[in-house]
Structures are given as C-alpha cells and as structure tokens.
Design a protein around this motif. Structure first.
Motif: not given
Length: 505
Positions: A27-28, A55
């Motif tokens: 996701e990051n 997260s």
C-alpha cells in the motif's frame, strides 16, 4: 494499476508481523499501488473476523473461503476481484520496497498471448554455516517455475481455465497444475523483474516426513497431465523408485522373520532384506547429511527421518492412487446441487400439494444455462415433514415431479425424511445427501457445487468437500451470511459464479 493482489492466510500468529510488513509494502511502496488487496481468510473455524494489521488501508478487504485449502482460497480471491490482472502472494513473503511499481512495469503492455507473469523469489540462507536439509529444500523455490509465492494471471485466463484445481488441498503442485493448463490452452507465461524474499519457516523434527504427503498430489498431476508432467514442470525425477526398493527390502525382512524363527533357511532372507534396507537407508541419510551443517542435532534428525521417509512416501503414493483413481482434468464443478425450498421454489412449509409449487423468478433460465454448458443438476432437500407426519414420501415425490414440469429435467433428487433429532447422516448440515448424489452421478463431491439459502446448505457442502454458494433470502441469518465463503445476491448470480469458474470448449 489494473491489478488485484490476493493473499491467502490461515491467520498464523507467527506470521502476523510478516503480513503487516507485506501489506505495508503493497500500500505504501513507490509508484502505483494495486487497485485492491484481498486477504482470503482460510481458517476452518474463523470465529471472529480476521484481524488486519494496522497498515491495512481501505484498499484491503477480507473474504472467507471456509478452510478448504490454498487452491480454494485463491479461487475465492480471484473470483472476488474485478481487475484485468490478479497477482497471488504467499502470506509469508517480503516484497522489495519497489514491488508495486515493478509489478506494474512487468504487466504493462504484455501482449494478449501472455496469460501470466512470474516474479523472482529469493530465499535467504545463513552466511556462517552450510544450510540444513530443510533450508536447502526451501531454497529450491528460487528456481521453481510458476510458484504462487509471486505469480500474476490475467483474470480472463483464470476464468477460462476454471482457476486452481481444488483437489490439491495443500500448498503443493496446485500452481504447477494451473501453469501447465495455461500452457496447454495456448497462453504464454513470462518472467518479470519484481523480487520478493521468502524466509525459511521454522520446521519441526518431522517436517521432512510430513512433506511426503505431496506424493499423493504427484499422483493427481500424473493422472491429469500424463507421465511427462515432471519434465514439463521442470521437476526432477525424485527418489520414489529408490523408496520403493527400500520399503520392499524392509517388508521382506519383516515378513521372513517368523519363518526364520522356525526354520534356519529363512535367516538368509531376513539378512538379505535387512542388509538391503540398511544399505539403502544409509545411502539416503549420507546424501542428506553430507552437504552440512553436520551438527549433532542435524545428523540425528537426518538419520531418524531417513529411516522413516521411504515408507511414508510409499504410503502417501498408495493413498493418492486410491483417492485419485478416477481423476480427470479440472474444469470446475461438473455438477450443481441445489437446495429446493426458497432456492428453486417458494417455500411453503411442509408442502405436499403440487398445485402450490411456485418457482423462484429466473430459476428455469438459470438451470437451462447450466444444462447448455453440460453441467448436471441435482436437488438435495431436508423434508422433516415426513418424520413429523405432516406429509408423506409420495407427497414429496409428487411435488418434485411438479418442480420438474416447471424447471426441466433434474438429474438426481435426494431428500432427507428425518427430523433434526434423528441423528441421521443425510440431514443437512451433514454431508450424506451430497455424497449420495455425487456417487449416483459418478463424480466426487469435490466435483460438485452446492447452492442454497441457509447456512446448513453451505456447511453440508464444506463437510462433503464441495463448493458452497449462499443465496440469502429473508430467512437467512446474518451470521450465516458472514460465515459463508461465497455469497451471491440472486440465483442467476450464483450460476454466473459457477460458470465463471469453468472452461468451456
């Protein structure tokens, strides 16, 4: 990125940190994140919802697959996806920070004939000593072809092929099987540049013995893909033939021992069998010990397990020959078994009057679609009114005949005449009716899908090893919906799910 990432998991506490790291990287990471991340909860008794790590963002959702194994879990995941590509990751891998961006680059502008893209897997091994036998086996993942530790497929290819073969109940061979079927269908498989790390899991003393259960899966591969499947899947020949000799020598020595106790002439046979078993076992143990690290604990483990592995391998091979003796190529469910009341027809409690039969809207069209695709149809229905004295067996058969007048030919009917307290094996949620229907049609329960409106239908499917799809109605409890591995809003939508998982020529 027009891609969904699917991650099956059984929620192991030991992998909670790894899953957190994995989701954070997806996701990051730099570049374009996947459109959606689907975590498939494959716990057999999930109970409370699977806790996602901190997260996890809004791109992540959880679906349940009912504890039917990694193949079924991945199928539940890709069927819930709506993107062009579906990437499968194991829950214990660690992607490089740039993994999302490199996945997007790997998939960008691939020609239509490319149906899948494999990532590159690295297994970290110790620098200060030679790897153990278990670590060397895990390191084989680096050169393995098409493993779903990191493998992406076009969703259209998955639908065409019927997805993963759910007869593979372990995380073993189901990825090679899918890849061979994709190649047979004319799709190319490419290797991408993205990288993941696959740590070596802790393994107990008997891990190598438990791994011999894969010999049963090898039988299924042989049945489905022929005797050349190992060459096509870039697999070595293995040691099965030597294990046969070792086991045969040991059995010969054991069988001759009673004779030797009565007659000296049997002693030579015992000594010959025992000698051959000892020599073959010693050779096997030496081959496993020689690469290192040769610590006392590792040597002891190799000596003991090398004596047990040959017979374990043969036992699982024989089990596979028995279980998969009628195995054919995977094409998704060959049979769909429906609940009757409130699934195919309106529920009239204890109805024995054919005049009161009213089909559910769209039922005839849904069944006709299945028939056109060669799917056989059955009905499995609890009819406790017989035990209660409210209706007779003849009433049920007359109602069933009226159902066929409306909906067309039903290939097999099964109904349970017992009440809830009768402790029979056929009343749903027990699997008896599903197993009988499958036997009458000459298929395995795993070749069947079951469509019903209450939790008991889905529980019976799971108990029989069949796929279960819930179509909720007004009487379906919320808890049943939450626990169902697959749900559909309508009967037609459930049939879409079945047909979307089949390959039709």
């Amino acid at each position: 990125m027009n891609c969904t990432v699917v991650i099956p998991t059984i929620g192991r506490e030991s992998l909670r940190v790894t899953l957190d790291t994995l989701l954070a990287a997806l996701e990051n990471g730099p570049g374009c994140a996947p459109r959606e991340i689907i975590v498939v909860d494959d716990r057999q008794a999930p109970g409370a919802p699977l806790p996602l790590p901190p997260s996890a963002g809004h791109e992540t959702r959880v679906v349940r697959s009912g504890g039917r194994g990694p193949a079924a879990a991945r199928n539940a995941g890709w069927r819930a996806a709506a993107t062009e590509w579906v990437a499968f990751l194991d829950d214990d891998i660690v992607p490089e920070p740039e993994w999302p961006a490199r996945l997007a680059a790997d998939l960008a502008d691939l020609p239509p004939e490319v149906g899948g893209s494999q990532g590159r897997v690295t297994v970290p091994l110790p620098d200060d000593r030679p790897p153990t036998d278990w670590e060397r086996n895990t390191a084989g993942l680096e050169s393995a072809a098409w493993i779903t530790a990191d493998m992406a497929y076009r969703r259209s290819v998955l639908a065409e092929l019927g997805g993963f073969d759910e007869r593979f109940r372990r995380a073993y061979r189901e990825d090679a099987d899918l890849a061979l079927r994709a190649l047979d269908a004319g799709h190319r498989l490419a290797r991408g540049a993205r990288r993941t790390t696959h740590p070596v899991r802790p393994a107990g003393f008997w891990a190598s013995v438990r791994a011999q259960s894969g010999n049963a899966d090898d039988v299924l591969m042989w049945r489905v893909h022929g005797s050349s499947w190992r060459d096509r899947a870039s697999e070595g020949r293995g040691l099965l033939r030597r294990h046969v000799l070792t086991t045969a020598a040991g059995l010969l020595a054991l069988a001759a021992t009673p004779v030797a106790l009565r007659d000296r002439r049997g002693t030579a046979v015992v000594l010959a069998g025992a000698g051959a078993w000892t020599a073959l076992t010693a050779r096997f143990a030496y081959e496993r010990i020689r690469p290192g690290p040769r610590t006392p604990g590792e040597v002891a483990k190799m000596l003991v397990t090398s004596a047990v592995i040959p017979s374990a391998a043969i036992r699982h091979r024989l089990r596979g020959l028995a279980v998969h003796r009628r195995a054919r190529g995977w094409g998704g469910p060959q049979v769909v078994l429906f609940d009757r009341d409130d699934t195919l027809i309106r529920d009239v409690p204890y109805n024995g009057d054919p005049a009161r039969v009213e089909p559910v809207p769209g039922a005839r069209g849904a069944l006709d679609r299945l028939r056109r695709h060669g799917v056989r149809i059955g009905v499995v229905s609890n009819q406790s009114g017989i035990a209660k004295g409210r209706i007779t067996t003849g009433d049920v058969r007359r109602v069933n005949a009226r159902v066929e007048e409306f909906l067309g030919r039903i290939d097999v009917w099964e109904f349970c005449p017992h009440d809830g307290g009768d402790a029979c094996e056929c009343r749903k949620p027990r699997p008896g009716m599903i197993e009988r229907a499958a036997e009458r049609l000459g298929v395995l329960p795993s070749d069947c899908a079951v469509i019903g409106d209450i939790g008991g239908d889905i529980e019976a499917a799971a108990a029989a090893g069949a796929r279960g799809i819930l179509v909720p109605t007004g009487r379906t409890r919320r808890s049943e919906i939450a626990l169902a591995p697959e749900t559909a809003p309508t009967l037609n939508a459930a049939v879409d799910m079945v047909l979307g998982g089949r390959r039709f020529r």
